[in-house]
Design an enzyme around this catalytic site. Sequence first.
Site, PDB file in Angstrom:
ATOM      1  CG  ASP A  68      81.825  92.043  49.800  1.00 42.89           C
ATOM      2  OD1 ASP A  68      82.012  91.044  50.510  1.00 42.89           O
ATOM      3  OD2 ASP A  68      82.519  92.321  48.797  1.00 42.89           O
ATOM      4  NE  ARG A  69      77.612  98.295  56.888  1.00 43.79           N
ATOM      5  CZ  ARG A  69      77.901  98.855  58.049  1.00 43.79           C
ATOM      6  NH1 ARG A  69      79.061  98.608  58.634  1.00 43.79           N
ATOM      7  NH2 ARG A  69      77.034  99.665  58.643  1.00 43.79           N
TER       8      ARG A  69
END
Length: 311
Positions: A139-140
């Site tokens: 995930d970012r």
Amino acid sequence: MSESVRFLTITPDEMGQRLDNYLSRILKGAPKSLIYRIIRKGEVRVNKGRAKPERKLQAGDIVRVPPVRLNEQTPSPRPGDQLKALLQSSILFENSGLLIVNKPSGLAVHGGSGINLGLVEALRQIRDDDYLELVHRLDRDTSGCIILAKKRSMLRQLHSRLREQGGIEKNYLALVQGHWSKRKSTIDVPLKKNELKSGERIVRVDMEGKPSKTVFDVVSYYQDCTLVKAKPITGRTHQIRVHAQYAKHPLVGDEKYGTDEFNKLMKSCGFRRLFLHASSLQFSLENGESIDVSAPLPEELEKALRALPKR
């Protein structure tokens, strides 16, 4: 402007790539926004059917590529000097076939959906290497170990490892809300992706979802929260975050699955991001080489953790 529709057959050397990444190479200079748009509108087809950007292409697949207009005057976004230096100093391991990087929080793994430049695009430019492919995703807002393949043969090999249970062992450090009981070591409930009307992607526990399993171990207890090691046995989207929420211990700084009140409290204690860090990877290659790589906890998390009273 390509003049006509093309039908391209995926070769054995090209298999294993995501559809969006394949199109980025075929349509040189095309922005990610254009690639996502032609996929979404159904102008791109795989074996005569619609496909999603993340579809993994197989040998023999026939990809329909529509004619597209490319603006030669719009240069591809380039990483700045600060990002270049950060990524070059974040390489944890490299051999002839793969690269393992300590991804910084806040950097998406690839461009698209309003993101012009991601980790893989930046590394391709920094290293002047068109062939670098993500083996898996983070995930970012998650930091830590991520693998990129430098050869298609390595990409296929590592995807095969990922399909084996325990083929690639991933360990994460997470700070969760509340007192996690040492008796609650495994969360084994299915997960299903959903899309809200706003277009936001969200994952929920759903008995009709895909089997999902995470092993949690307590590392240490702190005031109002617990540091845990999380080992995902399966590899579903947002798996650790949703399994922790299901256990009633959402991750600190998780704006999607956590609680606003608690996140606000922890922000005042110095936790200004999601506390999820891919701390280590272990796996073996077909040639017998054993890979064991660790990424230290980022300083901003380490500093805030040191200031938190222990229990």
